[in-house]
Design a protein around this motif. Structure first.
Motif, PDB file in Angstrom:
ATOM      1  N   GLY A   3      20.727   7.988   9.321  1.00  0.00           N
ATOM      2  CA  GLY A   3      20.822   8.435   7.935  1.00  0.00           C
ATOM      3  C   GLY A   3      20.632   7.309   6.930  1.00  0.00           C
ATOM      4  O   GLY A   3      21.030   7.410   5.771  1.00  0.00           O
ATOM      5  N   THR A   4      20.016   6.196   7.381  1.00  0.00           N
ATOM      6  CA  THR A   4      19.791   5.060   6.492  1.00  0.00           C
ATOM      7  C   THR A   4      18.796   5.441   5.390  1.00  0.00           C
ATOM      8  O   THR A   4      17.742   5.997   5.675  1.00  0.00           O
ATOM      9  N   THR A   5      19.162   5.128   4.158  1.00  0.00           N
ATOM     10  CA  THR A   5      18.263   5.378   3.031  1.00  0.00           C
ATOM     11  C   THR A   5      17.240   4.255   2.958  1.00  0.00           C
ATOM     12  O   THR A   5      17.611   3.078   2.972  1.00  0.00           O
ATOM     13  N   LEU A   6      15.963   4.613   2.909  1.00  0.00           N
ATOM     14  CA  LEU A   6      14.902   3.600   2.922  1.00  0.00           C
ATOM     15  C   LEU A   6      14.071   3.662   1.657  1.00  0.00           C
ATOM     16  O   LEU A   6      13.707   4.741   1.195  1.00  0.00           O
ATOM     17  N   LEU A   7      13.776   2.481   1.120  1.00  0.00           N
ATOM     18  CA  LEU A   7      12.741   2.391   0.086  1.00  0.00           C
ATOM     19  C   LEU A   7      11.801   1.287   0.525  1.00  0.00           C
ATOM     20  O   LEU A   7      12.208   0.134   0.670  1.00  0.00           O
ATOM     21  N   LEU A   8      10.547   1.653   0.787  1.00  0.00           N
ATOM     22  CA  LEU A   8       9.629   0.622   1.244  1.00  0.00           C
ATOM     23  C   LEU A   8       8.380   0.610   0.398  1.00  0.00           C
ATOM     24  O   LEU A   8       7.843   1.657   0.043  1.00  0.00           O
ATOM     25  N   THR A   9       7.946  -0.594   0.028  1.00  0.00           N
ATOM     26  CA  THR A   9       6.702  -0.698  -0.714  1.00  0.00           C
ATOM     27  C   THR A   9       5.563  -0.871   0.276  1.00  0.00           C
ATOM     28  O   THR A   9       5.736  -1.418   1.368  1.00  0.00           O
ATOM     29  N   THR A  10       4.425  -0.384  -0.103  1.00  0.00           N
ATOM     30  CA  THR A  10       3.268  -0.516   0.767  1.00  0.00           C
ATOM     31  C   THR A  10       2.018  -0.252  -0.057  1.00  0.00           C
ATOM     32  O   THR A  10       2.085   0.350  -1.129  1.00  0.00           O
ATOM     33  N   HIS A  11       0.877  -0.745   0.406  1.00  0.00           N
ATOM     34  CA  HIS A  11      -0.352  -0.202  -0.151  1.00  0.00           C
ATOM     35  C   HIS A  11      -1.169   0.450   0.958  1.00  0.00           C
ATOM     36  O   HIS A  11      -2.362   0.643   0.837  1.00  0.00           O
ATOM     37  N   ASP A  12      -0.434   0.846   2.019  1.00  0.00           N
ATOM     38  CA  ASP A  12      -1.067   1.471   3.171  1.00  0.00           C
ATOM     39  C   ASP A  12      -0.684   2.954   3.211  1.00  0.00           C
ATOM     40  O   ASP A  12       0.477   3.306   3.392  1.00  0.00           O
ATOM     41  N   LEU A  13      -1.670   3.807   3.022  1.00  0.00           N
ATOM     42  CA  LEU A  13      -1.379   5.246   3.016  1.00  0.00           C
ATOM     43  C   LEU A  13      -0.834   5.717   4.354  1.00  0.00           C
ATOM     44  O   LEU A  13      -0.092   6.692   4.419  1.00  0.00           O
ATOM     45  N   GLY A  14      -1.179   5.006   5.418  1.00  0.00           N
ATOM     46  CA  GLY A  14      -0.682   5.370   6.745  1.00  0.00           C
ATOM     47  C   GLY A  14       0.834   5.257   6.850  1.00  0.00           C
ATOM     48  O   GLY A  14       1.483   6.048   7.538  1.00  0.00           O
ATOM     49  N   ASP A  15       1.422   4.271   6.167  1.00  0.00           N
ATOM     50  CA  ASP A  15       2.872   4.115   6.165  1.00  0.00           C
ATOM     51  C   ASP A  15       3.542   5.345   5.570  1.00  0.00           C
ATOM     52  O   ASP A  15       4.581   5.796   6.030  1.00  0.00           O
ATOM     53  N   VAL A  16       2.937   5.858   4.519  1.00  0.00           N
ATOM     54  CA  VAL A  16       3.513   7.003   3.818  1.00  0.00           C
ATOM     55  C   VAL A  16       3.640   8.183   4.770  1.00  0.00           C
ATOM     56  O   VAL A  16       4.699   8.800   4.900  1.00  0.00           O
ATOM     57  N   GLU A  17       2.555   8.481   5.452  1.00  0.00           N
ATOM     58  CA  GLU A  17       2.535   9.604   6.386  1.00  0.00           C
ATOM     59  C   GLU A  17       3.572   9.425   7.478  1.00  0.00           C
ATOM     60  O   GLU A  17       4.251  10.354   7.878  1.00  0.00           O
ATOM     61  N   ALA A  18       3.676   8.200   7.978  1.00  0.00           N
ATOM     62  CA  ALA A  18       4.491   7.970   9.164  1.00  0.00           C
ATOM     63  C   ALA A  18       5.975   7.843   8.853  1.00  0.00           C
ATOM     64  O   ALA A  18       6.813   8.214   9.672  1.00  0.00           O
ATOM     65  N   ILE A  19       6.319   7.319   7.707  1.00  0.00           N
ATOM     66  CA  ILE A  19       7.711   6.936   7.482  1.00  0.00           C
ATOM     67  C   ILE A  19       8.420   7.769   6.421  1.00  0.00           C
ATOM     68  O   ILE A  19       9.620   7.959   6.496  1.00  0.00           O
TER      69      ILE A  19
END
Ligand SMILES: Nc1ncnc2c1ncn2[C@@H]1O[C@H](COP(=O)(O)OP(=O)(O)O)[C@@H](O)[C@H]1O
Ligand SMILES: [Mg+2]
Length: 335
Positions: free
Chosen positions: A209-225
């Motif tokens: 239940g860890t709350t995550l905020l991650l920056t990325t410029h990789d659209l693949g990260d968005v889908e996966a995480i």
């Protein structure tokens, strides 16, 4: 029960950067009478994040992602607006606050450079006063997904980038913080390490239940995480919604680029107009078009393109964040 764990309101951050004047005379003037200009890195950003959410903070280079994360982590003082995480003001209550969060920077390590990874983790065990059983249990959990075994005895300075990020993740999560901030955790990693890290982040979000905020410029990260995605550009939020909404709004965001003789733009547009595909002249003989792979069949688009112009080269690619941002702006203007 709907108390947000992260509250960001009208957040702003400016940097004062010296203006460089040209030439040797300019360099002297810079020394004697320095001149500054103000860069608005984060303009006026407002959002709430609920406990247990996994949010991707997406944007092109220089958009203001790292600046936002550094303010959330308490490293950087906001120039305006307010940040609250777990009830803390991150910057002014930094000492008490940092025990409750985890932070990972893809660009630099928080491990002790000359110590073996396990020794760094042991030090953190003491900092957080973790009982041995808890320490072993967490190590085993991390090892399962991150495969730490082989690198525990290695000093941080000798790790490859992928190994270092895996070790950094373990260090940042050892005390099981309820909130974790990650700045470009997958940058520069090869596909298999990326997959491992994505799976790990997904797992701690779902199982702990860890709350995550991650920056990325990789659209693949968005889908996966992530379930939710916020897009920032030039210091301002231009999208906040689910990953599914982003995908739905942008289609597949495929891109075709062709190298053709100068003046090919009108021939390309004429050939694909009825498909709803419009081309952009990228300069130096390169033309590109972004299209929705669900509406336009790639083989047909390619066939029409090659029939329309004497192409020297043709390249197909999945969406880039720059395309996403451009398309979001275009949508905004038509609404
Ligand atoms: N320490 C700094 N000093 C001056 N300008 C900075 C500094 N850090 C970032 N900036 C500027 O602020 C803007 C946002 O940067 P950043 O938050 O690093 O964006 P991102 O992480 O999205 O690439 C950029 O224009 C960048 O050049
Ligand atoms: Mg950055």
């Amino acid at each position: 029960m709907n108390d947000p764990i992260i509250c960001v309101q009208n957040l702003k951050r400016t940097y004062r950067v010296p203006v460089r004047r040209p030439g040797l005379a300019g360099a002297f003037t810079d020394l004697l009478r320095p001149e500054y200009r103000t860069v608005q890195a984060v303009h006026d950003v407002t959002f709430d994040i609920q406990r247990g959410e996994s949010v991707a903070y997406l944007g092109p280079n220089g958009a203001g992602k790292s600046t936002t994360v550094r303010m959330l982590a308490g490293i950087l003082k906001p120039s305006g607006g307010e940040v609250r995480v777990l009830g803390f003001h991150p910057h002014s209550q930094r000492q008490a606050y940092v025990r409750h969060i985890g932070v990972v920077f893809g660009h630099r390590t928080t491990l002790w450079f000359d110590l073996a990874v396990i020794e760094s983790l042991r030090l953190l065990q003491r900092v957080y006063a973790l009982p041995e059983a808890v320490f072993q249990e967490r190590l085993a959990l991390f090892d399962e997904v991150l495969d730490l075994g082989g690198l525990l005895a290695t000093p941080a300075r000798k790790l490859s980038l992928g190994q270092r990020v895996r070790a950094d993740l373990a260090a940042a999560l050892l005390h099981a913080p309820p909130v974790v901030f990650l700045d470009e955790p997958t940058i520069g990693l090869d596909v298999s390490v990326k997959a491992r890290i994505r799976a790990f982040l997904r797992q701690i979000n779902r199982d702990l239940g860890t709350t995550l905020l991650l920056t990325t410029h990789d659209l693949g990260d968005v889908e996966a995480i992530s379930d939710r995605v916020m897009v920032i550009d030039a210091g301002q939020l231009i999208f906040d919604g689910t990953a599914r909404e982003l995908r739905g709004e942008l289609g597949q965001g495929n891109r075709v680029t062709v190298v053709a003789p100068p003046g090919s733009l009108s021939a390309l547009n004429a050939a694909t107009l009825d498909l709803g595909v419009l081309w952009v002249d990228e300069g130096r003989g390169r033309y590109s078009a972004v299209y929705d792979g669900r509406l336009v069949r790639t083989p047909e688009l390619v066939a029409r393109t090659l029939a329309a112009v004497p192409a020297e080269d043709l390249e197909l690619r999945e969406a880039r964040i720059e395309d996403v941002v451009r398309e979001l702006y275009e949508r905004g203007q038509h609404d």
